[in-house]
Design a protein around this motif. Structure first.
Motif, PDB file in Angstrom:
ATOM      1  N   CYS A 180       0.654  -1.081   0.481  1.00 41.81           N
ATOM      2  CA  CYS A 180      -0.034   0.036   0.285  1.00 41.81           C
ATOM      3  C   CYS A 180       0.374   0.978  -0.327  1.00 41.81           C
ATOM      4  CB  CYS A 180      -1.231  -0.621   1.200  1.00 41.81           C
ATOM      5  SG  CYS A 180      -2.637  -1.202   0.951  1.00 41.81           S
ATOM      6  N   ILE A 181       2.093   1.368   1.154  1.00 43.60           N
ATOM      7  CA  ILE A 181       2.788   2.416   0.505  1.00 43.60           C
ATOM      8  C   ILE A 181       3.754   2.934  -0.633  1.00 43.60           C
ATOM      9  CG2 ILE A 181       4.849   2.922   2.075  1.00 43.60           C
ATOM     10  CD1 ILE A 181       4.377   1.330   4.533  1.00 43.60           C
ATOM     11  N   LEU A 182       3.768   1.151  -1.184  1.00 43.07           N
ATOM     12  CA  LEU A 182       4.225   1.496  -2.476  1.00 43.07           C
ATOM     13  C   LEU A 182       3.538   2.412  -3.380  1.00 43.07           C
ATOM     14  CD1 LEU A 182       7.115   1.153  -3.954  1.00 43.07           C
ATOM     15  CD2 LEU A 182       6.403  -1.680  -4.721  1.00 43.07           C
ATOM     16  N   LYS A 183       2.868   1.829  -3.590  1.00 44.14           N
ATOM     17  CA  LYS A 183       1.531   1.733  -4.874  1.00 44.14           C
ATOM     18  C   LYS A 183       0.588   3.823  -4.230  1.00 44.14           C
ATOM     19  CE  LYS A 183      -2.521   0.695  -7.076  1.00 44.14           C
ATOM     20  NZ  LYS A 183      -4.189  -0.457  -7.090  1.00 44.14           N
ATOM     21  N   ILE A 184       0.981   4.243  -3.380  1.00 41.27           N
ATOM     22  CA  ILE A 184       0.144   5.611  -2.944  1.00 41.27           C
ATOM     23  C   ILE A 184       1.779   6.545  -3.125  1.00 41.27           C
ATOM     24  CG2 ILE A 184      -0.039   6.953  -0.987  1.00 41.27           C
ATOM     25  CD1 ILE A 184      -1.890   4.218   0.590  1.00 41.27           C
ATOM     26  N   THR A 185       2.745   6.431  -3.068  1.00 41.40           N
ATOM     27  CA  THR A 185       3.701   6.642  -2.482  1.00 41.40           C
ATOM     28  C   THR A 185       5.034   7.341  -3.896  1.00 41.40           C
ATOM     29  OG1 THR A 185       5.100   6.130  -0.654  1.00 41.40           O
ATOM     30  CG2 THR A 185       6.322   7.172  -2.429  1.00 41.40           C
ATOM     31  N   MET A 186       4.201   6.648  -5.064  1.00 43.23           N
ATOM     32  CA  MET A 186       4.846   6.344  -6.524  1.00 43.23           C
ATOM     33  C   MET A 186       3.623   7.100  -6.824  1.00 43.23           C
ATOM     34  SD  MET A 186       7.082   4.293  -6.692  1.00 43.23           S
ATOM     35  CE  MET A 186       7.459   4.939  -8.285  1.00 43.23           C
ATOM     36  N   ASN A 187       2.749   7.416  -6.340  1.00 42.46           N
ATOM     37  CA  ASN A 187       1.444   7.920  -7.330  1.00 42.46           C
ATOM     38  C   ASN A 187       1.537   9.487  -6.812  1.00 42.46           C
ATOM     39  OD1 ASN A 187       0.020   6.333  -9.185  1.00 42.46           O
ATOM     40  ND2 ASN A 187      -0.861   5.726  -7.198  1.00 42.46           N
ATOM     41  N   HIS A 188       2.161  10.011  -5.484  1.00 39.96           N
ATOM     42  CA  HIS A 188       3.344  10.847  -4.995  1.00 39.96           C
ATOM     43  C   HIS A 188       4.712  11.415  -4.313  1.00 39.96           C
ATOM     44  CE1 HIS A 188      -1.108  12.020  -4.349  1.00 39.96           C
ATOM     45  NE2 HIS A 188      -1.715  10.808  -3.782  1.00 39.96           N
ATOM     46  N   LYS A 189       4.993  11.518  -5.569  1.00 34.20           N
ATOM     47  CA  LYS A 189       6.505  10.996  -5.204  1.00 34.20           C
ATOM     48  C   LYS A 189       6.935  12.596  -4.662  1.00 34.20           C
ATOM     49  CE  LYS A 189       8.221   7.227  -8.784  1.00 34.20           C
ATOM     50  NZ  LYS A 189       8.794   7.604  -9.764  1.00 34.20           N
ATOM     51  N   GLU A 190       6.681  13.144  -5.287  1.00 40.18           N
ATOM     52  CA  GLU A 190       7.126  14.587  -5.129  1.00 40.18           C
ATOM     53  C   GLU A 190       6.949  14.582  -3.918  1.00 40.18           C
ATOM     54  OE1 GLU A 190       3.767  14.986  -7.142  1.00 40.18           O
ATOM     55  OE2 GLU A 190       5.451  13.369  -7.787  1.00 40.18           O
ATOM     56  N   LEU A 191       5.387  14.505  -3.562  1.00 41.59           N
ATOM     57  CA  LEU A 191       5.385  15.015  -2.138  1.00 41.59           C
ATOM     58  C   LEU A 191       5.600  14.342  -0.937  1.00 41.59           C
ATOM     59  CD1 LEU A 191       1.301  16.355  -3.254  1.00 41.59           C
ATOM     60  CD2 LEU A 191       3.310  17.649  -3.038  1.00 41.59           C
ATOM     61  N   PHE A 192       5.853  12.966  -1.086  1.00 47.25           N
ATOM     62  CA  PHE A 192       5.626  12.267  -0.226  1.00 47.25           C
ATOM     63  C   PHE A 192       7.071  11.179  -0.438  1.00 47.25           C
ATOM     64  CE2 PHE A 192       1.535  12.803  -0.363  1.00 47.25           C
ATOM     65  CZ  PHE A 192       0.503  13.569   0.691  1.00 47.25           C
ATOM     66  N   LEU A 193       7.528  11.285  -0.999  1.00 44.26           N
ATOM     67  CA  LEU A 193       8.665  10.072  -0.851  1.00 44.26           C
ATOM     68  C   LEU A 193      10.009  10.349  -0.034  1.00 44.26           C
ATOM     69  CD1 LEU A 193       9.412   6.952  -2.287  1.00 44.26           C
ATOM     70  CD2 LEU A 193      10.630   8.569  -4.423  1.00 44.26           C
ATOM     71  N   ASN A 194      10.567  10.892  -0.029  1.00 43.50           N
ATOM     72  CA  ASN A 194      11.208  11.717   0.800  1.00 43.50           C
ATOM     73  C   ASN A 194      11.887  10.969   2.050  1.00 43.50           C
ATOM     74  OD1 ASN A 194      13.428  12.174  -1.489  1.00 43.50           O
ATOM     75  ND2 ASN A 194      12.883  14.423  -0.947  1.00 43.50           N
ATOM     76  N   GLN A 195      10.040  11.786   2.493  1.00 45.70           N
ATOM     77  CA  GLN A 195       9.823  12.068   3.869  1.00 45.70           C
ATOM     78  C   GLN A 195       9.043  10.100   4.367  1.00 45.70           C
ATOM     79  OE1 GLN A 195       9.709  14.173   5.935  1.00 45.70           O
ATOM     80  NE2 GLN A 195       8.463  12.431   8.102  1.00 45.70           N
ATOM     81  N   VAL A 196       8.410   9.491   3.474  1.00 43.40           N
ATOM     82  CA  VAL A 196       7.901   8.794   3.577  1.00 43.40           C
ATOM     83  C   VAL A 196       9.470   7.166   3.419  1.00 43.40           C
ATOM     84  CG1 VAL A 196       7.879   6.010   2.447  1.00 43.40           C
ATOM     85  CG2 VAL A 196       5.601   8.324   2.789  1.00 43.40           C
ATOM     86  N   LEU A 197      10.571   7.413   2.756  1.00 39.25           N
ATOM     87  CA  LEU A 197      11.754   7.260   3.178  1.00 39.25           C
ATOM     88  C   LEU A 197      12.643   6.931   4.283  1.00 39.25           C
ATOM     89  CD1 LEU A 197      13.327   7.589  -0.346  1.00 39.25           C
ATOM     90  CD2 LEU A 197      12.250   4.988   0.842  1.00 39.25           C
ATOM     91  N   LYS A 198      12.342   8.353   4.910  1.00 35.90           N
ATOM     92  CA  LYS A 198      12.900   8.703   6.041  1.00 35.90           C
ATOM     93  C   LYS A 198      12.045   8.081   7.634  1.00 35.90           C
ATOM     94  CE  LYS A 198      14.687  14.073   4.881  1.00 35.90           C
ATOM     95  NZ  LYS A 198      14.362  15.003   5.155  1.00 35.90           N
ATOM     96  N   THR A 199      10.793   7.961   7.346  1.00 36.38           N
ATOM     97  CA  THR A 199      10.259   8.122   7.966  1.00 36.38           C
ATOM     98  C   THR A 199      10.028   6.459   8.743  1.00 36.38           C
ATOM     99  OG1 THR A 199       7.712   9.484   8.129  1.00 36.38           O
ATOM    100  CG2 THR A 199       7.547   7.438   9.843  1.00 36.38           C
ATOM    101  N   MET A 200       9.998   6.035   7.727  1.00 36.05           N
ATOM    102  CA  MET A 200      10.203   3.891   7.209  1.00 36.05           C
ATOM    103  C   MET A 200      11.698   3.279   7.876  1.00 36.05           C
ATOM    104  SD  MET A 200       8.241   3.047   3.477  1.00 36.05           S
ATOM    105  CE  MET A 200       8.417   1.413   3.823  1.00 36.05           C
ATOM    106  N   TYR A 201      12.622   4.341   8.263  1.00 36.38           N
ATOM    107  CA  TYR A 201      14.281   4.900   7.962  1.00 36.38           C
ATOM    108  C   TYR A 201      14.067   4.164   9.527  1.00 36.38           C
ATOM    109  CZ  TYR A 201      18.438   4.725   8.807  1.00 36.38           C
ATOM    110  OH  TYR A 201      20.003   4.687   9.431  1.00 36.38           O
ATOM    111  N   MET A 202      13.454   5.277  10.457  1.00 36.89           N
ATOM    112  CA  MET A 202      13.377   5.659  11.361  1.00 36.89           C
ATOM    113  C   MET A 202      12.492   4.641  12.076  1.00 36.89           C
ATOM    114  SD  MET A 202      15.759   7.960  12.361  1.00 36.89           S
ATOM    115  CE  MET A 202      15.049   8.421  13.734  1.00 36.89           C
ATOM    116  N   GLU A 203      11.657   3.954  11.446  1.00 40.03           N
ATOM    117  CA  GLU A 203      10.329   3.392  12.190  1.00 40.03           C
ATOM    118  C   GLU A 203      11.260   1.947  11.895  1.00 40.03           C
ATOM    119  OE1 GLU A 203       7.937   3.449  14.023  1.00 40.03           O
ATOM    120  OE2 GLU A 203       7.940   5.823  13.364  1.00 40.03           O
TER     121      GLU A 203
END
Length: 204
Positions: A180-203
């Motif tokens: 789900c994360i992958l599909k949503i983020t791929m549709n919003h790369k410019e908005l969420f990709l960097n933040q998602v990667l950072k958050t997932m790394y921290m988690e």
């Protein structure tokens, strides 16, 4: 799909949902000429189903959802039939996704209802305790994830909850959450990709 209840022959009181209503909604959702009003009613019923979980009876939504059979029936309608019904109504091909949903001529007629549904789906993800139910909801979310391209304000809280599930759930649940994360983020790369990667790394 829906098993009759002992009291099904009673008159429908006030705005209570009945087994017969669920059957009729299901038939319409499965038809090629699905009614926009039925889509709206099913989404309203889903909202009422979630409200019925509250201990405060005055929080009840537009419909009355009484009993486990009706609650489960409403959720099943959404999970099993809503995605295809929306595609039929918007005249989107069965194999197409919702990425360009805003270009559909009929989108404006169900935009408000879809926003409400995605908001309620987020609430359900935040409160569901059962692993089986969570798995079903996540798979449903994966089906309709591309709709979020039209609702960026809802995307952030959904991603936040998905990352929590991905980092804490059991393996089967984590896999679906990641998809789900992958599909949503791929549709919003410019908005969420960097933040998602950072958050997932921290988690992680």
């Amino acid at each position: 799909m829906f098993e009759p209840e002992e009291n099904e022959d009673r008159k429908r009181k006030n705005n209570s949902i009945t087994i017969d209503m669920l059957r009729k909604w299901q038939e319409n959702l499965q038809s090629d000429e699905v009614s926009v009003e039925v889509i709206r009613n099913v989404i309203r019923a889903f909202n009422s189903a979630l409200e019925s979980l509250s201990n405060e009876t005055n929080m009840q939504g537009e419909f009355r959802v009484e009993g486990a059979a009706i609650f489960n029936g409403v959720v099943q309608l959404c999970v099993l039939y809503l995605e295809k019904a929306i595609k039929n109504y918007l005249k989107i091909g069965k194999k197409a996704n919702f990425k360009d949903i805003q270009k559909c001529k009929r989108f404006s007629k169900i935009k408000r209802s879809l926003r409400s549904y995605l908001t309620d789906l987020t609430k359900l993800l935040e409160n569901v305790a059962s692993t089986n139910i969570l798995s079903v909801v996540l798979k449903h979310l994966h089906q309709i994830a591309s709709i979020l391209t039209a609702f960026t304000s809802i995307t952030k809280p959904i991603l936040k909850r998905l990352i929590q599930i991905w980092s804490t759930g059991e393996e089967s649940i984590r896999i679906v959450a990641f998809l789900c994360i992958l599909k949503i983020t791929m549709n919003h790369k410019e908005l969420f990709l960097n933040q998602v990667l950072k958050t997932m790394y921290m988690e992680y």
